[in-house]
Scaffold this motif. Structure first.
Motif, PDB file in Angstrom:
ATOM      1  N   ILE A 172     -32.899 -26.387  98.360  1.00  0.00           N
ATOM      2  CA  ILE A 172     -31.567 -26.415  97.753  1.00  0.00           C
ATOM      3  C   ILE A 172     -30.551 -26.018  98.813  1.00  0.00           C
ATOM      4  O   ILE A 172     -30.660 -24.946  99.414  1.00  0.00           O
ATOM      5  N   ASP A 175     -25.489 -21.890  97.948  1.00  0.00           N
ATOM      6  CA  ASP A 175     -25.927 -20.621  97.357  1.00  0.00           C
ATOM      7  C   ASP A 175     -24.994 -20.133  96.255  1.00  0.00           C
ATOM      8  O   ASP A 175     -24.983 -18.959  95.909  1.00  0.00           O
ATOM      9  N   ALA A 179     -26.296 -23.756  92.584  1.00  0.00           N
ATOM     10  CA  ALA A 179     -27.588 -23.573  93.255  1.00  0.00           C
ATOM     11  C   ALA A 179     -28.457 -22.588  92.481  1.00  0.00           C
ATOM     12  O   ALA A 179     -29.659 -22.821  92.285  1.00  0.00           O
ATOM     13  N   VAL A 183     -32.096 -23.200  90.646  1.00  0.00           N
ATOM     14  CA  VAL A 183     -33.295 -22.371  90.771  1.00  0.00           C
ATOM     15  C   VAL A 183     -33.871 -22.067  89.392  1.00  0.00           C
ATOM     16  O   VAL A 183     -35.087 -22.182  89.161  1.00  0.00           O
ATOM     17  N   ILE A 194     -39.446 -23.010  95.902  1.00  0.00           N
ATOM     18  CA  ILE A 194     -38.020 -23.304  95.931  1.00  0.00           C
ATOM     19  C   ILE A 194     -37.426 -22.565  97.126  1.00  0.00           C
ATOM     20  O   ILE A 194     -37.586 -21.349  97.255  1.00  0.00           O
ATOM     21  N   VAL A 196     -33.833 -21.864  99.122  1.00  0.00           N
ATOM     22  CA  VAL A 196     -32.380 -21.957  99.058  1.00  0.00           C
ATOM     23  C   VAL A 196     -31.808 -21.638 100.429  1.00  0.00           C
ATOM     24  O   VAL A 196     -32.101 -20.583 101.003  1.00  0.00           O
ATOM     25  N   GLY A 198     -28.403 -20.883 102.454  1.00  0.00           N
ATOM     26  CA  GLY A 198     -27.022 -20.491 102.197  1.00  0.00           C
ATOM     27  C   GLY A 198     -26.468 -19.589 103.276  1.00  0.00           C
ATOM     28  O   GLY A 198     -27.121 -19.342 104.299  1.00  0.00           O
ATOM     29  N   LEU A 204     -27.607 -15.142  98.027  1.00  0.00           N
ATOM     30  CA  LEU A 204     -29.028 -15.403  98.283  1.00  0.00           C
ATOM     31  C   LEU A 204     -29.902 -14.335  97.643  1.00  0.00           C
ATOM     32  O   LEU A 204     -31.038 -14.618  97.243  1.00  0.00           O
ATOM     33  N   ALA A 207     -30.575 -15.586  94.243  1.00  0.00           N
ATOM     34  CA  ALA A 207     -31.558 -16.668  94.286  1.00  0.00           C
ATOM     35  C   ALA A 207     -32.966 -16.116  94.440  1.00  0.00           C
ATOM     36  O   ALA A 207     -33.917 -16.587  93.798  1.00  0.00           O
ATOM     37  N   ALA A 212     -36.665 -17.704  94.167  1.00  0.00           N
ATOM     38  CA  ALA A 212     -36.612 -18.626  95.308  1.00  0.00           C
ATOM     39  C   ALA A 212     -36.873 -17.898  96.620  1.00  0.00           C
ATOM     40  O   ALA A 212     -36.643 -16.697  96.737  1.00  0.00           O
ATOM     41  N   THR A 214     -35.470 -17.782 100.524  1.00  0.00           N
ATOM     42  CA  THR A 214     -34.101 -17.988 100.998  1.00  0.00           C
ATOM     43  C   THR A 214     -34.038 -18.011 102.515  1.00  0.00           C
ATOM     44  O   THR A 214     -34.878 -17.413 103.196  1.00  0.00           O
ATOM     45  N   CYS A 242     -25.758 -28.905  96.517  1.00  0.00           N
ATOM     46  CA  CYS A 242     -25.014 -28.228  95.447  1.00  0.00           C
ATOM     47  C   CYS A 242     -23.603 -27.830  95.834  1.00  0.00           C
ATOM     48  O   CYS A 242     -22.996 -27.016  95.131  1.00  0.00           O
TER      49      CYS A 242
END
Length: 343
Positions: A172, A175, A179, A183, A194, A196, A198, A204, A207, A212, A214, A242
């Motif tokens: 992804i 963030d 996003a 998640v 997953i 992410v 960012g 983060l 996330a 997720a 990160t 995103c």
């Protein structure tokens, strides 16, 4: 009543406007219990996209029905409701095909025209039966906070993950609230891993809390791609964009495998685009666009009611309507993830 109006880039104000009134037999009037500031609102606030001064702001709201027209049957005064970010008639070809955002008679909240924006004390809802979704129970603060993301960001995250399921590994790009919603949707769909990517530690951190992995602060699309390789052992089969900027689109393209899927759900700004030659040479599947939120809301509401989903975590700031300029500036400066606004 009071409502938030756009003044110029970097400035919104709270002004007195006319109270909404029933106009058509299919209308409802909703007293807004909570509204939100969306990342797409910031495109106007930042001057990235033009908007007529005096336009009403906001397209995310929950509240209580105050009055209904003679033809409305699905909600009654006193019902707690959520509305998607667009209103739709539920009967046109687009609505019947599951795309109420393309409704020939519909539209989006906000702007210079009636029915106005959601960052206000009340709003007229056209096509109330096709637009509003009744919430279970009373309109207490906790329920409104949990259900407000149903208006936009949560269905958008669900839309992003439409083709993903158990065993998938998804990257992804971004963030923000969309996003984070992606998640949550990925976890509901059983996505195995997953990642992410960012640039903001506090975002983060959310996330990561949601499940997720990160990566913070990759500099270029190529560095983002290497971060994905380091995490997954290869580029991702699905990448979700995103944000909506050219930088984020380029990063998403760099992170996806040849033959993979690039899903875009960030509202494109400043002409962000994708070269067809890039997709042709790499056999990429490009999917995405505006989420048909009204289609997704009932099932997502069931997940919230069952305790399987708590999107209230997206809100890390709460302000009153009169403090709307503060909320916009906080989000513009990325000091907060998403601001909740109460009358």
């Amino acid at each position: 009543m009071r409502a938030v109006l756009f003044s110029t880039a970097g400035e919104v104000s709270v002004e007195q406007v006319a109270d909404p009134r029933l106009r058509d037999a299919s209308d409802a009037i909703v007293a807004i219990g909570a509204a939100a500031v969306c990342g797409s609102d910031l495109w106007y606030y930042r001057g990235v996209e033009p908007l007529e001064p005096g336009s009403r702001m906001g397209h995310e709201f929950v509240g209580v029905v105050e009055a209904v027209g003679a033809d409305v049957t699905s909600v009654r005064p006193g019902d707690a409701v959520v509305a998607p970010f667009t209103f739709s008639d539920g009967t046109c070809d687009a609505c019947r095909r599951g795309y109420p955002t393309s409704c020939s008679s519909g539209g989006m909240w906000g702007g210079a025209a009636d029915p106005g924006g959601a960052q206000a004390e009340a709003i007229r809802v056209p096509f109330a039966d096709a637009t509003l979704v009744r919430l279970p129970g009373a309109a207490d603060a906790a329920t409104l906070r949990a259900c407000l993301p149903l208006a936009d960001v949560l269905p958008t995250g669900w839309h992003a993950m439409a083709d993903c399921g158990p065993g998938a590994a998804v990257a992804i790009v971004g963030d923000g609230p969309v996003a984070a919603s992606a998640v949550m949707a990925a976890k509901l769909r059983g996505v195995e891993r997953i990642l992410v990517l960012g640039h903001h530690e506090h975002r983060l951190a959310l996330a990561a809390k949601l499940g997720a992995e990160t990566v913070l602060g990759a500099g270029s699309p190529e560095e983002d791609a290497q971060s994905v390789r380091d995490a997954f052992g290869d580029l991702a089969t699905t990448v979700v964009e995103c944000v909506g900027t050219q930088r984020s689109v380029d990063a998403a393209l760099a992170c996806v495998q040849d033959g993979g899927r690039l899903v875009y759900v960030g509202l494109p700004a400043e002409g962000a685009g994708i070269s067809l030659l890039d997709t042709f040479d790499r056999n990429l599947v490009i999917r995405g666009g505006v989420a048909p939120a009204r289609v997704y809301i009932p099932a997502l509401l069931d997940e919230i009611t069952a305790g399987k989903l708590d999107p209230s975590v997206l809100f890390d700031s709460a302000v009153t309507l009169d403090e709307a300029p503060i909320a916009y500036e906080q989000m513009h400066q990325r000091q907060v993830m998403k601001a909740l606004m109460t009358p």
